[in-house]
Write a protein that holds these residues in place. Structure first.
Motif, mmCIF file in Angstrom:
data_model
loop_
_atom_site.group_PDB
_atom_site.id
_atom_site.type_symbol
_atom_site.label_atom_id
_atom_site.label_comp_id
_atom_site.label_asym_id
_atom_site.label_seq_id
_atom_site.Cartn_x
_atom_site.Cartn_y
_atom_site.Cartn_z
ATOM 1 N N PRO A 275 -5.880 8.779 11.925
ATOM 2 C CA PRO A 275 -7.043 7.951 12.287
ATOM 3 C C PRO A 275 -7.875 7.525 11.076
ATOM 4 O O PRO A 275 -8.311 6.369 10.993
ATOM 5 C CB PRO A 275 -7.837 8.850 13.234
ATOM 6 C CG PRO A 275 -6.801 9.712 13.882
ATOM 7 C CD PRO A 275 -5.807 9.991 12.779
ATOM 8 N N GLN A 276 -8.076 8.437 10.119
ATOM 9 C CA GLN A 276 -8.851 8.084 8.927
ATOM 10 C C GLN A 276 -8.068 7.133 8.022
ATOM 11 O O GLN A 276 -8.643 6.236 7.403
ATOM 12 C CB GLN A 276 -9.235 9.346 8.161
ATOM 13 C CG GLN A 276 -10.230 10.238 8.913
ATOM 14 C CD GLN A 276 -10.754 11.366 8.052
ATOM 15 O OE1 GLN A 276 -11.184 11.149 6.926
ATOM 16 N NE2 GLN A 276 -10.719 12.583 8.585
ATOM 17 N N VAL A 277 -6.754 7.308 7.965
ATOM 18 C CA VAL A 277 -5.922 6.381 7.200
ATOM 19 C C VAL A 277 -6.007 4.994 7.810
ATOM 20 O O VAL A 277 -6.142 3.979 7.103
ATOM 21 C CB VAL A 277 -4.455 6.865 7.168
ATOM 22 C CG1 VAL A 277 -3.539 5.780 6.598
ATOM 23 C CG2 VAL A 277 -4.332 8.141 6.350
ATOM 24 N N ALA B 15 0.848 -1.194 0.000
ATOM 25 C CA ALA B 15 0.000 0.000 0.000
ATOM 26 C C ALA B 15 0.876 1.234 0.000
ATOM 27 O O ALA B 15 2.014 1.217 0.494
ATOM 28 C CB ALA B 15 -0.921 0.008 1.219
ATOM 29 N N TYR B 16 0.343 2.294 -0.580
ATOM 30 C CA TYR B 16 1.035 3.582 -0.594
ATOM 31 C C TYR B 16 0.091 4.622 -0.013
ATOM 32 O O TYR B 16 -1.067 4.731 -0.429
ATOM 33 C CB TYR B 16 1.425 3.972 -2.019
ATOM 34 C CG TYR B 16 2.306 5.206 -2.109
ATOM 35 C CD1 TYR B 16 3.688 5.082 -2.175
ATOM 36 C CD2 TYR B 16 1.761 6.483 -2.122
ATOM 37 C CE1 TYR B 16 4.510 6.199 -2.257
ATOM 38 C CE2 TYR B 16 2.565 7.610 -2.202
ATOM 39 C CZ TYR B 16 3.940 7.463 -2.263
ATOM 40 O OH TYR B 16 4.745 8.575 -2.337
ATOM 41 N N ILE B 17 0.566 5.392 0.959
ATOM 42 C CA ILE B 17 -0.255 6.420 1.587
ATOM 43 C C ILE B 17 0.244 7.778 1.135
ATOM 44 O O ILE B 17 1.402 8.130 1.348
ATOM 45 C CB ILE B 17 -0.215 6.310 3.122
ATOM 46 C CG1 ILE B 17 -0.755 4.952 3.551
ATOM 47 C CG2 ILE B 17 -1.021 7.434 3.753
ATOM 48 C CD1 ILE B 17 -0.634 4.686 5.034
ATOM 49 N N ARG B 18 -0.634 8.518 0.512
ATOM 50 C CA ARG B 18 -0.304 9.843 -0.004
ATOM 51 C C ARG B 18 -1.186 10.890 0.653
ATOM 52 O O ARG B 18 -2.214 10.577 1.255
ATOM 53 C CB ARG B 18 -0.511 9.887 -1.514
ATOM 54 C CG ARG B 18 -1.968 9.673 -1.949
ATOM 55 C CD ARG B 18 -2.155 9.961 -3.412
ATOM 56 N NE ARG B 18 -1.785 11.337 -3.729
ATOM 57 C CZ ARG B 18 -1.675 11.814 -4.959
ATOM 58 N NH1 ARG B 18 -1.921 11.022 -5.995
ATOM 59 N NH2 ARG B 18 -1.334 13.058 -5.181
ATOM 60 N N SER B 19 -0.794 12.149 0.541
ATOM 61 C CA SER B 19 -1.646 13.233 1.023
ATOM 62 C C SER B 19 -2.670 13.569 -0.045
ATOM 63 O O SER B 19 -2.504 13.224 -1.216
ATOM 64 C CB SER B 19 -0.802 14.469 1.350
ATOM 65 O OG SER B 19 -0.175 14.947 0.181
ATOM 66 N N ALA C 223 -5.502 7.794 0.376
ATOM 67 C CA ALA C 223 -5.287 9.240 0.479
ATOM 68 C C ALA C 223 -5.535 9.704 1.901
ATOM 69 O O ALA C 223 -6.616 9.473 2.474
ATOM 70 C CB ALA C 223 -6.212 9.982 -0.483
ATOM 71 N N ALA C 224 -4.530 10.338 2.480
ATOM 72 C CA ALA C 224 -4.693 10.926 3.810
ATOM 73 C C ALA C 224 -5.429 12.253 3.670
ATOM 74 O O ALA C 224 -5.075 13.061 2.817
ATOM 75 C CB ALA C 224 -3.333 11.148 4.455
ATOM 76 N N PRO C 225 -6.455 12.498 4.483
ATOM 77 C CA PRO C 225 -7.201 13.748 4.369
ATOM 78 C C PRO C 225 -6.334 14.955 4.697
ATOM 79 O O PRO C 225 -5.354 14.843 5.453
ATOM 80 C CB PRO C 225 -8.335 13.583 5.390
ATOM 81 C CG PRO C 225 -7.818 12.581 6.371
ATOM 82 C CD PRO C 225 -6.955 11.650 5.578
#
Length: 337
Positions: A227-229, A182-186, A218-220
């Motif tokens: 927390p949302q991620v 997984a990749y977490i981006r803004s 996508a991080a809010p």
């Protein structure tokens, strides 16, 4: 009230022009007279207006820096420290322009050709449109960029190879044996195209070359996105065993939140960041190192050379990122030891 140049002239018993020359053209004033003027100026806490020097040179002694985010982020605060270390010694002020919305962006480029009050413009970490490049060029001062993906239109540039950095993240996780990635981006701000998109592109390209389709989350855009991620991660049909984050500021709190939920890092999930920012070493974060201070110092030096109409031997620099191995990544179900 602040002391004026007239106050200094009166007390030193010299003309106002002699006071001015003592600061701006000391070669035209005797050492004895200049020493007396400077001593009285110091006593009265007076400093010559920089506008007088600027008027003589035809320069504003000011550099504009366009920034795409808050000043207190690790990257922006670090590059500003680098810029300041060079420009301050050279007698230049820095005018910071925060471009955090499409509206602010439009207003800046509409007003810049009218103001024409800077000696150079530095664009940092977002891509600008051809029409905006034209606006900048119309000001007739050096236009340079830091971490902007395209070099066209800029007289000098320094940037990290973000695409390579994204590939390094994916290749490291895959080399450890991870297949569920997984990749977490803004979440990008509307009308702003950040250079860090290249990190995601490099990550996805590397994964697909090995037959892996990564999950992109996508991080809010708020002060506490983790927390949302985490909710998104927990709701996936198959949880990833390897996670790459767009930047350390997402990876560091994610590790803490995962472990609070009973998910061990790296035993259950490996996490890799990007930046090698403060606290990365303290918590053992594997990350992709970039050095924004050094890049800013290098670009500031190029900017001063361009202001002085000197030709640059190497106007465009592409800096390679480095993988820094620490304890937050390991083989699936294993440890980093």
């Amino acid at each position: 009230m602040e002391s004026t140049i007239q106050d200094v002239a009166r007390q030193a018993k010299v003309s106002v022009s002699t006071v001015s020359r003592s600061f701006t053209r000391p070669d035209l004033v005797s050492e004895r007279t200049r020493a007396k003027v400077l001593a009285i100026a110091d006593e009265l806490n007076f400093s010559i207006s920089r506008s007088a020097t600027a008027l003589k040179s035809g320069q504003s002694l000011r550099v504009a820096v366009l920034i795409n985010d808050h000043l207190n982020t690790w990257f922006n605060s670090t590059i500003m420290e680098g810029f300041n270390s060079v420009f301050l010694k050279a007698g230049y002020d820095i005018s910071i322009c925060q471009i955090t919305s499409g509206q602010a962006r439009r207003r800046f480029f509409e007003e810049l050709p009218v103001k024409r009050n800077v000696d150079a413009v530095i664009v940092t970490s977002f891509d600008i449109e051809p029409v905006e490049i034209s606006r900048l060029i119309s000001v007739n001062v050096p236009i340079v960029s830091l971490n902007v993906t395209e070099e066209d239109g800029f007289m000098a540039s320094t940037r990290i190879d973000d695409e390579q950095g994204g590939r390094l993240s994916a290749e490291h996780l895959m080399a450890l044996g991870h297949r569920r990635l997984a990749y977490i981006r803004s979440t990008p701000v509307a009308s702003l195209h950040f250079s860090i998109q290249a990190r995601l592109d490099g990550f996805i390209t590397a994964c697909r070359s090995r037959g892996i389709e990564p999950t992109v989350l996508a991080a809010p855009a708020d002060d506490n996105p983790i927390p949302q991620v985490l909710t998104q991660l927990m709701n996936l049909d198959q949880r990833p065993t390897g996670i790459a984050c767009q930047e350390d500021s997402l990876a560091v709190p994610l590790i803490f939140q995962l472990e609070r939920c009973g998910i061990k890092v790296p035993g259950d999930m490996s996490v890799i960041g990007y930046d090698d920012s403060r606290f990365a070493e303290d918590i053992g974060l594997t990350t992709i190192r970039q050095q924004p201070y050094d890049m800013a110092v290098s670009l500031a030096g190029k900017t001063l050379e361009l202001i002085e109409s000197r030709e640059l031997e190497h106007p465009h620099d592409l800096v390679s990122p480095t993988l820094v191995l620490r304890s937050s990544t390991a083989a699936p179900g294993g440890t980093s030891d």
